[in-house]
Design a protein around this motif. Structure first.
Motif, PDB file in Angstrom:
ATOM      1  N   SER A 189      50.063 -32.495 -37.769  1.00 23.24           N
ATOM      2  CA  SER A 189      49.826 -32.946 -39.144  1.00 23.24           C
ATOM      3  C   SER A 189      48.673 -32.206 -39.802  1.00 23.24           C
ATOM      4  O   SER A 189      48.694 -31.987 -41.017  1.00 23.24           O
ATOM      5  CB  SER A 189      49.581 -34.453 -39.177  1.00 23.24           C
ATOM      6  OG  SER A 189      48.453 -34.784 -38.404  1.00 23.24           O
TER       7      SER A 189
ATOM      8  N   THR B  99      48.118 -37.831 -43.784  1.00 24.89           N
ATOM      9  CA  THR B  99      48.618 -37.450 -42.464  1.00 24.89           C
ATOM     10  C   THR B  99      50.031 -37.955 -42.204  1.00 24.89           C
ATOM     11  O   THR B  99      50.909 -37.183 -41.812  1.00 24.89           O
ATOM     12  CB  THR B  99      47.665 -37.966 -41.363  1.00 24.89           C
ATOM     13  OG1 THR B  99      46.374 -37.385 -41.588  1.00 24.89           O
ATOM     14  CG2 THR B  99      48.151 -37.578 -39.983  1.00 24.89           C
ATOM     15  N   ASN B 100      50.273 -39.236 -42.435  1.00 23.41           N
ATOM     16  CA  ASN B 100      51.602 -39.782 -42.145  1.00 23.41           C
ATOM     17  C   ASN B 100      52.671 -39.165 -43.036  1.00 23.41           C
ATOM     18  O   ASN B 100      53.794 -38.918 -42.609  1.00 23.41           O
ATOM     19  CB  ASN B 100      51.611 -41.307 -42.261  1.00 23.41           C
ATOM     20  CG  ASN B 100      51.280 -41.795 -43.663  1.00 23.41           C
ATOM     21  OD1 ASN B 100      50.537 -41.162 -44.405  1.00 23.41           O
ATOM     22  ND2 ASN B 100      51.816 -42.941 -44.012  1.00 23.41           N
ATOM     23  N   LYS B 101      52.330 -38.874 -44.275  1.00 26.02           N
ATOM     24  CA  LYS B 101      53.289 -38.257 -45.203  1.00 26.02           C
ATOM     25  C   LYS B 101      53.564 -36.802 -44.815  1.00 26.02           C
ATOM     26  O   LYS B 101      54.669 -36.307 -45.035  1.00 26.02           O
ATOM     27  CB  LYS B 101      52.772 -38.308 -46.640  1.00 26.02           C
ATOM     28  CG  LYS B 101      52.641 -39.695 -47.196  1.00 26.02           C
ATOM     29  CD  LYS B 101      53.981 -40.262 -47.583  1.00 26.02           C
ATOM     30  CE  LYS B 101      53.786 -41.576 -48.300  1.00 26.02           C
ATOM     31  NZ  LYS B 101      55.025 -42.193 -48.680  1.00 26.02           N
TER      32      LYS B 101
ATOM     33  N   LEU C  54      53.807 -35.446 -41.783  1.00 29.33           N
ATOM     34  CA  LEU C  54      54.834 -35.413 -40.733  1.00 29.33           C
ATOM     35  C   LEU C  54      56.182 -35.883 -41.261  1.00 29.33           C
ATOM     36  O   LEU C  54      57.216 -35.299 -40.922  1.00 29.33           O
ATOM     37  CB  LEU C  54      54.397 -36.256 -39.536  1.00 29.33           C
ATOM     38  CG  LEU C  54      53.174 -35.721 -38.776  1.00 29.33           C
ATOM     39  CD1 LEU C  54      52.737 -36.708 -37.710  1.00 29.33           C
ATOM     40  CD2 LEU C  54      53.455 -34.357 -38.176  1.00 29.33           C
ATOM     41  N   ASP C  55      56.175 -36.888 -42.117  1.00 25.69           N
ATOM     42  CA  ASP C  55      57.423 -37.367 -42.723  1.00 25.69           C
ATOM     43  C   ASP C  55      58.074 -36.291 -43.589  1.00 25.69           C
ATOM     44  O   ASP C  55      59.287 -36.121 -43.565  1.00 25.69           O
ATOM     45  CB  ASP C  55      57.178 -38.617 -43.578  1.00 25.69           C
ATOM     46  CG  ASP C  55      56.842 -39.847 -42.755  1.00 25.69           C
ATOM     47  OD1 ASP C  55      57.040 -39.814 -41.517  1.00 25.69           O
ATOM     48  OD2 ASP C  55      56.377 -40.829 -43.346  1.00 25.69           O
TER      49      ASP C  55
END
Length: 94
Positions: free
Chosen positions: A58, A75-77, A79-80
């Motif tokens: 990420s 960070t989560n977005k 990888l998504d």
């Protein structure tokens, strides 16, 4: 890692999935890119997405997005986003 290896992804983020767009717009941005760009650019884009997907890092994805695409990304977005790009691009391959 040299993020310059991901110039096409940076171009996509900057010109197709820019800061004014929402993540719900991402899928249509991918389709638009794949229809409008030159075959050689699409080939580079696919290779870069595959590399980022395999890296699953990420921090690298966020750095590419920020420095090459002029867009900050959580960070989560990050990888998504790469997962969605990978699935959308390679779905017909399998």
């Amino acid at each position: 890692m040299n993020i310059q290896e991901f110039n096409t992804v940076g171009y996509f983020i900057k010109h197709y999935f820019n800061w004014s767009m929402n993540y719900s717009d991402l899928e249509s941005c991918i389709e638009d890119f794949l229809m409008r760009e030159k075959k050689e650019d699409i080939k580079c884009f696919k290779k870069e997405i595959e590399t980022l997907y395999m890296l699953n890092d990420s921090d690298v994805i966020r750095e590419v997005s920020y420095k090459l695409g002029d867009r900050g990304i959580p960070t989560n977005k990050a990888l998504d986003m790469i997962s969605l790009l990978y699935i959308k691009i390679f779905k017909d391959k399998k």
